[in-house]
Design an enzyme around this catalytic site. Sequence first.
Site, short mmCIF file in Angstrom:
data_model
loop_
_atom_site.label_atom_id
_atom_site.label_comp_id
_atom_site.label_asym_id
_atom_site.label_seq_id
_atom_site.Cartn_x
_atom_site.Cartn_y
_atom_site.Cartn_z
N ASN A 10 -1.98 -2.34 -11.22
CA ASN A 10 -2.41 -1.22 -10.41
C ASN A 10 -2.60 0.54 -10.93
O ASN A 10 -2.36 1.22 -10.72
CB ASN A 10 -1.84 -1.07 -9.06
CG ASN A 10 -2.88 0.13 -8.62
OD1 ASN A 10 -3.74 0.13 -8.65
ND2 ASN A 10 -2.19 0.76 -7.01
N TRP A 11 -4.15 0.71 -12.20
CA TRP A 11 -4.11 1.58 -12.69
C TRP A 11 -4.44 3.07 -11.71
O TRP A 11 -4.78 4.01 -12.39
CB TRP A 11 -4.85 0.91 -13.57
CG TRP A 11 -4.35 0.56 -14.51
CD1 TRP A 11 -3.04 0.02 -15.12
CD2 TRP A 11 -5.62 0.25 -15.83
NE1 TRP A 11 -2.86 -0.91 -15.72
CE2 TRP A 11 -4.40 -0.44 -16.72
CE3 TRP A 11 -6.31 0.06 -16.30
CZ2 TRP A 11 -5.04 -1.25 -17.98
CZ3 TRP A 11 -6.82 0.05 -17.61
CH2 TRP A 11 -6.28 -0.65 -18.39
N LYS A 12 -4.56 2.50 -10.74
CA LYS A 12 -5.70 3.71 -9.62
C LYS A 12 -6.29 4.11 -10.50
O LYS A 12 -7.07 3.79 -10.94
CB LYS A 12 -4.29 4.28 -9.33
CG LYS A 12 -2.81 4.05 -8.81
CD LYS A 12 -2.14 4.62 -8.33
CE LYS A 12 -0.59 4.56 -7.47
NZ LYS A 12 0.29 4.54 -7.14
N HIS A 99 -4.60 -1.03 0.11
CA HIS A 99 -3.36 -0.29 -0.73
C HIS A 99 -3.01 1.10 0.36
O HIS A 99 -3.93 1.24 1.25
CB HIS A 99 -3.64 0.07 -1.90
CG HIS A 99 -2.52 1.02 -2.31
ND1 HIS A 99 -2.54 2.32 -2.45
CD2 HIS A 99 -1.78 0.14 -3.55
CE1 HIS A 99 -0.93 3.14 -3.83
NE2 HIS A 99 -0.65 1.56 -3.65
N GLU A 101 -2.99 4.77 -0.02
CA GLU A 101 -3.46 5.22 -0.92
C GLU A 101 -5.09 5.26 0.53
O GLU A 101 -5.49 6.01 0.98
CB GLU A 101 -3.77 5.66 -1.98
CG GLU A 101 -2.20 6.30 -2.68
CD GLU A 101 -2.17 5.68 -3.49
OE1 GLU A 101 -3.18 5.46 -4.58
OE2 GLU A 101 -1.07 5.66 -4.42
N GLU A 171 4.60 -2.90 -0.01
CA GLU A 171 5.34 -1.43 -0.69
C GLU A 171 5.67 -0.49 0.26
O GLU A 171 4.78 0.66 1.08
CB GLU A 171 3.95 -0.91 -1.23
CG GLU A 171 3.22 -2.18 -2.43
CD GLU A 171 2.20 -1.30 -3.16
OE1 GLU A 171 2.86 -1.41 -4.70
OE2 GLU A 171 1.07 -0.89 -2.92
N GLY A 177 4.60 5.83 -6.03
CA GLY A 177 5.18 7.16 -7.13
C GLY A 177 6.00 7.99 -6.84
O GLY A 177 5.51 9.08 -7.71
N SER A 216 7.65 2.05 -7.77
CA SER A 216 8.17 3.09 -8.75
C SER A 216 9.01 1.34 -9.62
O SER A 216 10.35 1.39 -9.31
CB SER A 216 9.65 3.77 -7.86
OG SER A 216 8.75 4.90 -7.81
N GLY A 237 2.55 0.36 -10.55
CA GLY A 237 1.99 1.66 -10.48
C GLY A 237 1.68 2.28 -11.99
O GLY A 237 1.32 2.05 -13.19
N GLY A 238 2.87 3.97 -11.85
CA GLY A 238 2.41 4.48 -12.83
C GLY A 238 2.72 3.71 -14.74
O GLY A 238 2.74 3.58 -15.38
C1 PEP Z 1 1.19 1.12 -6.00
O1 PEP Z 1 0.78 2.19 -6.37
O2 PEP Z 1 0.99 0.54 -6.16
C2 PEP Z 1 2.13 2.07 -7.04
C3 PEP Z 1 2.91 0.65 -6.68
O3 PEP Z 1 2.85 3.05 -7.61
P1 PEP Z 1 4.12 3.12 -8.63
O4 PEP Z 1 4.58 1.80 -9.00
O5 PEP Z 1 3.90 3.90 -9.44
O6 PEP Z 1 4.68 3.51 -7.27
#
Ligand code: PEP
Length: 256
Positions: A10-12, A99, A101, A171, A177, A216, A237-238
């Site tokens: 997930n590049w957001k 998600h 967010e 999640e 994040g 994370s 994500g990151g």
């Molecule tokens: C996400 O945005 O779905 C996510 C899990 O982000 P991160 O890995 O950065 O916590």
Amino acid sequence: MARRAIVAANWKMNGDLALVDAMTAGLKTVALQDNVNVVICPSAPYLSSLVTQANVQSLNSAIAVGAQNVSEHESGAYTGEVSTQMLNELSVKFVIIGHSERRSYYKETSTQVAHKVNAALSAGLTPILCIGESEEERATEQTETVLASQLQPVIDEVGIEKFIDVVIAYEPVWAIGTGKTASSEMAQETHQFIRQFLAQANESVAAKVPLLYGGSVNASNCEELFAQADIDGGLIGGASLHVEQFKTICSAAKGK
Ligand code: PEP
């Protein structure tokens, strides 16, 4: 029983054409174990380039492109939205729905999420349905109630049998994040709850639904998380913005 594993990026609202090129070139040499799918979900403007570059690089057919969101409506006056048909036309195969967010910043409700899952399934797209509790909900022991309240409207709308084509990403909101990962034991316990919750509606479907952990995940903790009995990969994500790190995470996933 074979249950596939999935690692989804997930590049957001990050990344650019250079990352599209670097990621597709990098994934050409990724070592994937049996029964693993990799899905890259960039922002909508990059979907087309990603599909094109994946073809140019002749990527393994286990690697697909996904969107980060989709409209529940078919077409019409919904400025800024993207339809399932548009995703289909671009050869996008997966879509992240609900998600945290989107639920928190854009006020998406579980009912709207259920409509989106329904729209995605009707169009032949695989929804990656995100669920998860906040830090306060975890602290006040409401995790299971919250997860049930996020899952039940989707089950009610699409029917449990259709979950055979759904991927669920658990999640915990407090782990997204933040660098705070749920311990592998805590993640497994919650994944087991999710599978048991689905099993109350249909045991054989529940046994086949891939349950991804997100929050994370990185190259150092992925192996231990993915080794858990009910964790079938991750939503990343990151760490998915870094080609080598992401490849390490993809290589750690294994179908069960
Ligand atoms: C996400 O945005 O779905 C996510 C899990 O982000 P991160 O890995 O950065 O916590």
